[in-house]
Each structure stands twice: as structure tokens, then as C-alpha cells.
Motif scaffolding. Structure first.
Motif, PDB file in Angstrom:
ATOM      1  N   VAL B 119       0.808  -1.226   0.000  1.00 52.94           N
ATOM      2  CA  VAL B 119       0.000   0.000   0.000  1.00 52.94           C
ATOM      3  C   VAL B 119       0.846   1.283   0.000  1.00 52.94           C
ATOM      4  O   VAL B 119       0.606   2.171  -0.831  1.00 52.94           O
ATOM      5  N   PRO B 120       1.856   1.405   0.899  1.00 47.83           N
ATOM      6  CA  PRO B 120       2.647   2.649   0.883  1.00 47.83           C
ATOM      7  C   PRO B 120       3.340   2.901  -0.458  1.00 47.83           C
ATOM      8  O   PRO B 120       3.484   4.051  -0.875  1.00 47.83           O
ATOM      9  N   ALA B 123       0.694   4.148  -2.782  1.00 48.72           N
ATOM     10  CA  ALA B 123       0.292   5.499  -2.387  1.00 48.72           C
ATOM     11  C   ALA B 123       1.346   6.522  -2.798  1.00 48.72           C
ATOM     12  O   ALA B 123       1.018   7.615  -3.280  1.00 48.72           O
ATOM     13  N   LYS B 126       0.963   7.477  -6.189  1.00 44.41           N
ATOM     14  CA  LYS B 126      -0.397   7.937  -6.465  1.00 44.41           C
ATOM     15  C   LYS B 126      -1.175   6.918  -7.307  1.00 44.41           C
ATOM     16  O   LYS B 126      -1.816   7.255  -8.295  1.00 44.41           O
ATOM     17  N   VAL B 128      -4.008   3.839  -7.069  1.00 47.36           N
ATOM     18  CA  VAL B 128      -5.062   3.365  -6.185  1.00 47.36           C
ATOM     19  C   VAL B 128      -5.037   1.836  -6.124  1.00 47.36           C
ATOM     20  O   VAL B 128      -4.734   1.172  -7.111  1.00 47.36           O
ATOM     21  N   SER B 143      -4.568   4.087   4.114  1.00 47.92           N
ATOM     22  CA  SER B 143      -4.179   5.118   3.153  1.00 47.92           C
ATOM     23  C   SER B 143      -5.393   5.544   2.346  1.00 47.92           C
ATOM     24  O   SER B 143      -6.289   4.738   2.081  1.00 47.92           O
ATOM     25  N   TYR B 145      -5.348   5.938  -0.621  1.00 48.16           N
ATOM     26  CA  TYR B 145      -5.229   5.257  -1.908  1.00 48.16           C
ATOM     27  C   TYR B 145      -5.662   3.798  -1.844  1.00 48.16           C
ATOM     28  O   TYR B 145      -5.578   3.074  -2.815  1.00 48.16           O
ATOM     29  N   PHE B 146      -6.072   3.349  -0.644  1.00 49.50           N
ATOM     30  CA  PHE B 146      -6.455   1.948  -0.507  1.00 49.50           C
ATOM     31  C   PHE B 146      -7.930   1.814  -0.157  1.00 49.50           C
ATOM     32  O   PHE B 146      -8.443   2.538   0.699  1.00 49.50           O
ATOM     33  N   ALA B 337      -8.832   7.460  -6.258  1.00 49.03           N
ATOM     34  CA  ALA B 337      -8.776   7.374  -4.797  1.00 49.03           C
ATOM     35  C   ALA B 337      -9.867   8.238  -4.179  1.00 49.03           C
ATOM     36  O   ALA B 337     -10.572   7.811  -3.259  1.00 49.03           O
TER      37      ALA B 337
END
Lengths: 288, 381
Positions: B119-120, B123, B126, B128, B143, B145-146, B337
């Protein structure tokens, strides 16, 4: 109800599986002085051969299938020595090169098994009837009894074989000093080939029995190899009796550790034992 | 080799290299007609049994989307990476998808273990991520984005803790915990719920690849708990565990994680041991038309019903939900996102999907019981 009998039984079962890997590993290490990592995958070869035979030929007797599985593992082990290791030895490759080559062989064979049979977990136990016995307050299955008996039998046979036969003498000569053995007229390449054949056969047998007990998957080799190697080093690397002692110590340490410490530490206990021995008794219980 | 020969070989080599580079550049520039979406799932290793049907389900959804003209006239192309259910592999897979393939969206990972460290990375780029299977509570709000269309394990653990203490009257529950992110999170969430009521939890945790579980079970049995909660993730481990329970002759009342209740093969094989076992799972409505349509389409394409249907329905939905998002806001990670938090009552095969501000699917698990090798809704006595 005391849990001691069951824990002792569990320890002995684990010791049996570790011993079947460690004996062959030590036999090969004793003669070649290199860490044959491909040894672990021979267990998977044995297990999958039986899986293939029993699923393809429904009528096939389990014992016959197991015998063929052992032979296939032995032949592949022998073939590896013949094709890969012998060529490297001829070039006087260092033991490190041989180790890396054996890791390569391990990976290739494991990948081939995964491609042919998929990575799916399989059990062999559906083809063998499983009977649970109660021995002194501990539950133990037929397969598990066979595992323990096999470990003892293999050890005894190998010990007698090495001590009493001419070929055994040659194996010991090669293990002592390959160069001198060759000068003394021993066909060392042939002897090494047989050592790989026998060592891999034992690993194959281990894989088959473990397949009947818990199950098989292509990646089973590494886990078994690691535990087998720990048992081998703790017991005395290169020594057949050491393999048995190391396996027993490891089996008991792991299973009693679950009871007295906590299960999360099972692998930590195994490797902690290894580190302790490497620091304080690097040659193992039996110094060969 | 003569000098002329050398020149010929060098020229040939140069032509091949230039040709390959040109082909690569051309391929990338030509990709404006294609939407490349990344995907992470376990394709090898013990958890590959999930990865294969996940891939099949994604392929089915993509084929349907492409046959219907794609998204805004562009065809969808998937790039699959092997996360092996493992943190390192999951991170590597995300690195490749984000930095090499330049995708804007990733479907996956399927396991929590391969998802959390990915995930990081997504993110930061950028990109998703939409997970159809990672259910660890550690992913809640991880996040912007998750997001995920499979509910967090915190739900099922709370449901089970309540039934165990308040309806069954159990006071001590033993837990066999496979040490994966899934196993640990589910165990912790259950302990929190059950101990919150005043119960006692005894945990035996074991390393993921362990096949010999006999001594773990022996020590738990000796403490005579009211019930045993089995939290396994790898089918091989579940198989070994039930086998060794039978060998030990121990038949405690069981609680089971949703991976076991979602595994028909295990339920069939150990039906007598599992009879009456209580779980809580995310259960799609089998009579829903969208769900039926998915099962039928899968069957038509692959000649059999999908395994782990509750998961696969979410995989199927993930592809279509993402496609709906791309249609709405374009293929851009940041825009997607933001859009993800606006998803509300989107009708999918797994039911209506609403995503909360923490990225979790709202709504959750219902209690179930194993009866006659079938998963049926649990009815309180």
C-alpha cells in the motif's frame, strides 16, 4: 490425564522424519564435504512419484509405489552427481561452487514438480488406511509407527553395511580422504555415485512417509532440508549415528518447547539449538 | 573469427538491440488505446490455490468488459504479479507495477500479508489499490489510496465473540493461530471481543508452514477449553490440523475462520469433525441475480463453479467497480482514490457495495454454522 506420553510420541515422530533426512545428508556430506541442498527436494521427488503412481494406476499396491518412489529419488540423486557434481569436481570446483550448484538443482527440480503437479497441497493418506493406536496414553497412527521404525531400520542397515562390507570400507575410505582412497585403488567416482544413490533413496523414503502422514507440496523440500541439516549439524556433521542423535534432540526440544515455552518459538528453538551448537560444540554431539 | 565476420555480427547485434528498443517504445506509445491495470495475488506457493481462481475471475470480468467495448472505448489489459501471500513479494510486485508498468490502479493484493507493505508503495506513486480479499483490520484507514470490497476481519471476530460468550456460554476458548497477518489479526480481534465479555482465551500460535501441529494441539487439549477456534489461512495447514485433531481423538466444539468456511474441499473432507462448527463470514446472497449471473458466466467459461465463492464474487465486483470508476473520473490514481470514498450502494455480484471513509466495505459478516457439510446461516437457539 498427563500430556507427557503424547508429547514424547510427538517428539519421536518428529525425530523420525528429521532423521530420515539427516542420515542421507550426513552420508553425502561425509564423503563429499559439501552441503548438498538438493537433498531436500529428493523428499518431494519421492512423495510426488508415489502420488503420481497411486492416482494414475488405482490398482497399484502402495508398497510397490513407495518402492518405485524411492528408486526414482535415488536415480535422480545419482544422476545429479553424475551430470552436475562430477563435472564440477573434475574442475576442482570449491565446495561453495558445489553448494550453489546444488541450490540451483534444488530450485529446478522443485519448479519442475510445481509445473507438472501444480503447487496444490496433496495428501497421500487417501490411498492408505489410517489406523490410530493408543500406546501408553498416546495416540499414534500406523504411518507414524512406520516412520519411526523406518528411521531405526535405515540407520541399522546403513551402519552394518558401512562397518562390515567391502563397499562400506571404501565409503569410509573416501570419507576420510578421497585423494588417498583413489591412490589406494578405490574407484572413488563410482563410490560417490552410490553414496548419492543411497542418500537420495533415504530422503525419498522420508518424503513418501511424510506424504502419508501430513501431505506433500512442491515446496516441502526446503522445510525438511532445514530441519534435517540442523539435526545433522547438532548430531555431528558427516556422522550417521550423529544424525539420529541430532534428530532426537531436535524433535524433543521442539515439542517440549511448545509445551513449556510457547508454540510461536518452535522454529526459533530449532535454530537456537543450531546456533548454540555452532558456538560451543561446532562438530556436534559425535565428532567424526 | 575474421574481421568481416566480426563486423557482420556486431551490426546484426546492433540491429536487434535497436529493433527491440524501437518495439518497446512503439508498444508504449501505442498503449493509449489500452488501459493497463495491475494485479497482485499469490500465483505460487501454498496460497496459489486462491491466486488461480482470482486470476480466472479477473479474466472473466475483463473479457466481459472488453467484449462490451471496453472502458470509454479503450480495451482493458491486466498485468499480473505474484505476491506469494508474502510481504517482500507483495512489495516487489507493487514496485514493478507502479514504477515499471506505470499502472494507475492495482486490483489486489489478495492476502493481507502481501497487501500491507504494498500500500505505501502504491500510495507514494499515487496509484489506487482495490483489494478483493485482504481482510486484516490493520488495513482499515491505512491510506486514502487503498480501499477494499471484502469486509475487515474485525467484523467476523466480533460476531463470533458474541455468540461464543453470550449464546453458547463458553468461558475458555483455545485458539490455534497460523502466524500470518490474517491469522494474527483475526485472533487479536476475537480475543478483544471475547475477553471484553469476561472470557479467557488461550492462544497457540504456529509458524505458517508448520505441518506437524500435534504438540500444539496436545498442550491445548490438556487445558480442557470449552471450544477451539481454528484460524488457519493455508489449505495445507487446515488439512493437517483437522487430520491431527482426529488422530488425537479430540472433538471440541469448534469456531472457524472464514477461510475454512469458504473452503468446500476441507468442509467436505472433514464434515463430521466440522459438524456444528460456528463461524462468521461474508456471505453473498445466493439468489441474487447478479450473483447468479457471475456464477453462471464463470461456469460457462471454466467448466465448473468458482471455489471460495464469497471471495470470487468480490474479485469479480472489484474489476467492474474499478471499471465504473474509470468510466466516471478517468484512468488516474489520485482521481480514483477520491472517487473510491464516494461509492455507495453500488450493485455487484457480492451485494450492494458502500465504501466508508476508512476504505472499508461497510456492512459485514453474518454468523454461519456447518451442517451436513454445508455452510448455513446460524440461527440462535
Amino acid at each position: 490425564m498427563s500430556i507427557l506420553p503424547q508429547l514424547i510420541a510427538n517428539s519421536l515422530i518428529a525425530a523420525g522424519t528429521y532423521a530420515l533426512l539427516a542420515i542421507g545428508f550426513n552420508l553425502i556430506y561425509g564423503a563429499t564435504k559439501f552441503f548438498n541442498l538438493a537433498h531436500g527436494v529428493m523428499a518431494a521427488v519421492g512423495g510426488y512419484t508415489v502420488f503420481f503412481l497411486t492416482t494414475t494406476f488405482a490398482q497399484m499396491n502402495v508398497v510397490v509405489a513407495a518402492a518405485i518412489g524411492v528408486l526414482v529419488a535415488a536415480t535422480i540423486g545419482w544422476g545429479l552427481d553424475r551430470v552436475v557434481y562430477r563435472a564440477l569436481r573434475k574442475r576442482h570446483a570449491s565446495n561453495m561452487v558445489l553448494l550453489v550448484a546444488s541450490l540451483g538443482a534444488f530450485t529446478v527440480i522443485q519448479a519442475a514438480i510445481a509445473m507438472i503437479f501444480t503447487s496444490q497441497f496433496q495428501t497421500l493418506s487417501s490411498v492408505a488406511s489410517e489406523q490410530v493406536f493408543q500406546v501408553a496414553g498416546a495416540s499414534i497412527t500406523e504411518t507414524q509407527i512406520i516412520i519411526m521404525l523406518s528411521a531405526i531400520l535405515v540407520f541399522a542397515l546403513l551402519w552394518i553395511f558401512l562397518k562390515t562390507t567391502m563397499f562400506g570400507k571404501q565409503v569410509r575410505a573416501v570419507s576420510d580422504d578421497e585423494e588417498v582412497a583413489r591412490i589406494a585403488g578405490v574407484n572413488t567416482e563410482k563410490v560417490l555415485g552410490w553414496i548419492f544413490f543411497i542418500g537420495s533413496a533415504i530422503a525419498g523414503l522420508g518424503g513418501i512417509l511424510i506424504g502419508f502422514d501430513t501431505g506433500i507440496q512442491p515446496t516441502m523440500g526446503m522445510e525438511l532440508l532445514l530441519k534435517g541439516v540442523i539435526a545433522a549439524i547438532v548430531g555431528g556433521v558427516g556422522s550417521i549415528s550423529g544424525a539420529i542423535l541430532g534428530a532426537l534432540l531436535l524433535g524433543f526440544a521442539e515439542n517440549f518447547g511448545i509445551w513449556k515455552i510457547s508454540g510461536e518459538w518452535k522454529d526459533a528453538i530449532a535454530f537456537g539449538l543450531l546456533i548454540l551448537f555452532l558456538i560451543f560444540r561446532p562438530k556436534g554431539i559425535i565428532k567424526s | 573469427m575474421s574481421k568481416t565476420q566480426k563486423i557482420v555480427w556486431w551490426t546484426l547485434g546492433a540491429v536487434v538491440v535497436v529493433g527491440l528498443v524501437a518495439w518497446g517504445v512503439f508498444r508504449n506509445s501505442g498503449s493509449s488505446n489500452v488501459i493497463k491495470i495491475g494485479s497482485i495475488e499469490p500465483l505460487t506457493g501454498g496460497a496459489a490455490v486462491y491466486g488461480q481462481p482470482v486470476q480466472d475471475t479477473i479474466e472473466l470480468a475483463v473479457a466481459q468488459i472488453n467484449a462490451a467495448g471496453g472502458i470509454n472505448g479503450k480495451q482493458v489489459q491486466m498485468i499480473y504479479e505474484d505476491g506469494k501471500c508474502d510481504g517482500t513479494d507483495g512489495a516487489n510486485a507493487a514496485q514493478k507495477l507502479v514504477n515499471v508498468d506505470g499502472v494507475q490502479a492495482i486490483i489486489g493484493g489478495f492476502c493481507s500479508g502481501e497487501t500491507i507493505p504494498a500500500v505505501p508503495i502504491a500510495a507514494a506513486g499515487k496509484v489506487v489499490m482495490l483489494s478483493p480479499g485482504a481482510s486484516s483490520p490493520a488495513l482499515t484507514g491505512i491510506s486514502p489510496y487503498f480501499f477494499r470490497d471484502y469486509p475487515s476481519d474485525a467484523f467476523q471476530a466480533t460476531v463470533m465473540g458474541n455468540i461464543a460468550y453470550n449464546q453458547k456460554g463458553w468461558r475458555t476458548v483455545a485458539v490455534m493461530e497460523e502466524q500470518t497477518d490474517y491469522g494474527t489479526a483475526l485472533t487479536n480481534a476475537f480475543s478483544k471481543s471475547f475477553e471484553g465479555y469476561g472470557g479467557k482465551v488461550i492462544v497457540q500460535a504456529f509458524p505458517s508452514a508448520t505441518a506437524d501441529l500435534r504438540s500444539f494441539l496436545t498442550t491445548l487439549k490438556a487445558q480442557q477449553p470449552d471450544a477451539l477456534f481454528i484460524v488457519t489461512q493455508t489449505p495445507a495447514v487446515s488439512d493437517d490440523l483437522f487430520d491431527q485433531l482426529i488422530q488425537l481423538g479430540w472433538r471440541p466444539p469448534l469456531l472457524i475462520g472464514d477461510i475454512i468456511s469458504g473452503d468446500p474441499a476441507i468442509i467436505q473432507k472433514y464434515s463430521s469433525q466440522l459438524e456444528g462448527a460456528i463461524g462468521a463470514t461474508f456471505l453473498p446472497n445466493a439468489s441474487d441475480t447478479a450473483y447468479e449471473a457471475f456464477i453462471n458466466a464463470y461456469q460457462a467459461k471454466y467448466g465448473g463453479v468458482p471455489p471460495y465463492q464469497n471471495y470470487m464474487a468480490c474479485v469479480f465486483d472489484a474489476v467492474n467497480l474499478l471499471a465504473a470508476g474509470i468510466k466516471q473520473v478517468g484512468y488516474d490514481g489520485a482521481a480514483l482514490a477520491t472517487w473510491s470514498r464516494t461509492v455507495s450502494n453500488w450493485p455487484g455480484a457480492s451485494g450492494n457495495i458502500t465504501i466508508g471513509s476508512d476504505g472499508d466495505r461497510a456492512g459485514g459478516d453474518v454468523p454461519i454454522v456447518i451442517h451436513g457439510a454445508q455452510v448455513v446461516p446460524y440461527v440462535a437457539q
